[in-house]
Design an enzyme around this catalytic site. Structure first.
Site, short mmCIF file in Angstrom:
data_model
loop_
_atom_site.label_atom_id
_atom_site.label_comp_id
_atom_site.label_asym_id
_atom_site.label_seq_id
_atom_site.Cartn_x
_atom_site.Cartn_y
_atom_site.Cartn_z
N ALA A 36 -59.46 63.83 -26.50
CA ALA A 36 -58.63 63.78 -27.71
C ALA A 36 -59.29 64.49 -28.89
O ALA A 36 -58.69 64.58 -29.96
CB ALA A 36 -58.33 62.33 -28.09
N LYS A 65 -55.38 65.89 -32.98
CA LYS A 65 -56.49 66.01 -33.93
C LYS A 65 -56.85 67.48 -34.13
O LYS A 65 -57.01 67.92 -35.26
CB LYS A 65 -57.73 65.27 -33.42
CG LYS A 65 -57.48 63.94 -32.77
CD LYS A 65 -57.01 62.92 -33.80
CE LYS A 65 -56.85 61.53 -33.21
NZ LYS A 65 -56.33 61.32 -31.92
#
Ligand code: PLP
Ligand code: TYF
Length: 390
Positions: A207, A240
Site C-alpha cells: 500500500a 497513497k
C-alpha cells in the site's frame, strides 16, 4: 429484528478525525489517519493527477460499463510500473487495496478447507476483520523489532514452521503499518524460502510503494516471492502513492501455478467482485493509467512522490533526534520506513497526550510522521517527556 443490533466499537484510527474536529483547542494536532501531509499540513492533489484529470475531462467519450475486471489497461500499466514488465501476473482492478484484500480472502475462503490467515501483530486494524468477514480463522505472531531496532524474524519464521499447507501469510510489502519496521532483503529471502517449503500462500499487501527506500526497492519483496513460490497474491493500493485516497484505486495481481490457473483465479475474483459491487469505479484508475501511459506526466508524478519520500525520511530522522536529545531515543523509529512509527508509550500515555497537549493519535501509539512539522516535532517530543515525568 434490526432493533436488536448492538452499538459497534469505533475504528481506532478512523474515529480520530471526528474527535480532532470537535476539539476547541487551536493548537490541536492530528497524528491519526495515514494520509500524507505537506509542511503546511495540507494533503494536496498531485499536479500530475490534476493534469491527467483535465485531459480526461477533455477527451473521455463514454462512461459505458466496463466489466468486473475494471480497466484492464490500468492493471497492465500499473503492474508494469510497479513490478517490471518481466514479471508475469494476471489481475483485476479493485476498490482500493482494501477491495483487493477482501476479494482475495473471500476467494481463498472458498478454496481449500481450514485455511487460516496468519497476521503479524500489530498490523493494520482492517486485516483481521476482512479475514473474519470471509469466514477465515486467524493466527498471529509478534511483528517486532529486536533491541537494536531492526526487524526480528524469529516469530514469523516460527509461525511459518508451525503452519499448515495452504495457510495465508499477509505480509506488508514495505513500510509496515503501524511499526515502520520491515525485514531486510536477506530476511525476506529466508521468509520466502520458508513459506515455499511450508506450502503456505503469501498475500503481499503493498500500500506504500515509493514511500520507503525507493520505488524499485519497495517492490523487491514482490519480485523475490515471485521467484520463490508457485502461487502469490499481491493486494496493491494506488491510494497513497498517487494521493487518490477517496477515489479508491487498487488492483489484485495473481501468480498462479501456470498461466491458465492464474486466469482461473482471476475469473473467481471477478465473480466475487460481481456479487459485491459489479464493477469498480473508473475515475481513479483512468487517472493512474493516463499518468503511466504518458512519459511527461509519469516524470512529474514520480518527482512529486520522490519529494514526499524525502520529506518523510527527514521528518523521521529529525523526530528521532528530538527524542534522543531528551533521553527518549527509540532505535526502531530512526530505522523505520514510510509514513508510520510507534511511540514507546505506556497505557494511559496517549490519553494524557490528548488531554494535556491536544495531540491526537490512536491508543496503540502509532503516529503519522507526515503530520510532523518543525514546530510539532519539538512539541510532541516535549509532551512525551512531560507525560513520562508524570
Ligand atoms: N493495507 C494497508 C497496510 C494500509 O495501510 C491501507 C490503508 O488504507 C490499505 C491496505 C488499504 O488501502 P486502500 O485505502 O487503497 O483501500
Ligand atoms: O492506516 C491508516 O491510517 C490508513 C487508513 O480501518 C485507514 O490505512 C485506517 C483504518 C481503516 C481504514 C483505513
Amino acid at each position: 429484528s434490526l432493533s436488536d443490533l448492538q452499538p459497534l466499537g469505533l475504528d481506532p484510527i478512523l474515529s480520530i478525525a471526528a474527535r480532532v474536529a470537535r476539539d476547541p483547542r487551536p493548537e490541536r494536532v492530528d497524528f491519526g489517519i495515514g494520509v500524507y501531509r505537506d509542511a503546511e499540513g495540507h494533503s494536496p492533489i498531485f499536479a500530475a493527477v490534476k493534469a491527467a484529470e483535465a485531459r480526461i475531462a477533455r477527451d473521455q467519450r463514454t462512461k459505458a460499463y466496463l466489466s468486473p475486471l475494471g480497466d484492464t489497461r490500468f492493471v497492465a500499466a500499473m503492474s508494469a510500473a510497479a513490478f517490471g514488465e518481466h514479471l508475469a501476473f494476471a489481475g483485476l482492478q479493485t476498490v482500493g487495496g482494501t477491495g483487493a484484500l477482501h476479494l482475495a480472502m473471500h476467494v481463498l475462503a472458498a478454496t481449500g478447507s481450514g485455511r487460516k490467515v496468519v497476521l503479524g501483530t500489530p498490523t493494520w486494524p482492517n486485516h483481521a476483520p476482512i479475514a473474519a468477514s470471509a469466514g477465515l480463522g486467524i493466527r498471529t505472531y509478534a511483528h517486532r523489532a529486536d533491541v537494536g531496532g531492526a526487524f526480528d524474524p524469529a516469530p514469523l519464521l516460527q509461525a511459518i514452521a508451525t503452519c499448515s499447507a495452504g495457510d495465508v501469510f499477509v505480509l506488508h510489502g514495505c513500510c509496515h503499518n503501524p511499526t515502520g519496521i520491515d525485514p531486510n532483503l536477506a530476511q525476506w529471502q529466508d521468509i520466502a524460502a520458508a513459506i515455499a517449503a511450508a506450502g503456505a500462500l503469501p498475500l503481499i499487501d503493498l500500500a506504500y510503494q515509493g514511500f520507503g527506500e525507493g520505488w524499485a526497492e519497495d517492490q523487491a519483496v514482490v519480485a523475490l516471492f515471485h521467484d520463490a513460490v508457485p502461487e502469490l497474491l499481491v493486494a496493491y493500493s494506488c491510494d497513497k502513492n498517487f494521493g487518490l485516497y477517496r477515489d479508491r484505486v487498487g488492483m489484485l495481481t495473481v501468480k498462479g501455478r501456470d498461466a491458465t490457473s492464474g486466469q482461473m483465479i482471476v475469473q473467481h475474483l471477478a465473480a466475487a467482485a460481481r456479487t459485491a459491487y459489479s464493477m469498480p469505479p473508473d475515475h481513479g484508475a483512468v487517472v493512474v493509467r493516463t499518468i503511466l501511459e504518458d512519459a511527461e506526466l509519469s516524470r512529474l508524478w514520480r518527482s512529486e512522490l520522490d519529494a514526499m519520500r524525502a520529506r518523510l525520511a527527514s521528518l523521521r530522522q529529525a523526530f528521532a533526534m528530538a527524542l534522543e536529545a531528551r533521553g527518549l531515543g527509540q532505535p526502531c523509529l530512526s530505522r523505520g520506513f514510510g509514513m508510520f512509527g510507534m511511540l514507546d508509550v505506556a497505557p494511559g500515555d496517549v490519553e494524557q497526550l490528548t488531554e494535556r497537549f491536544a495531540i491526537f493519535l490512536p491508543p496503540s501509539g502509532r503516529i503519522n510522521l507526515a503530520a510532523l512539522t518543525d514546530a510539532t516535532i519539538e512539541r510532541l517530543a516535549d509532551a512525551l517527556l512531560a507525560v513520562r515525568a508524570g
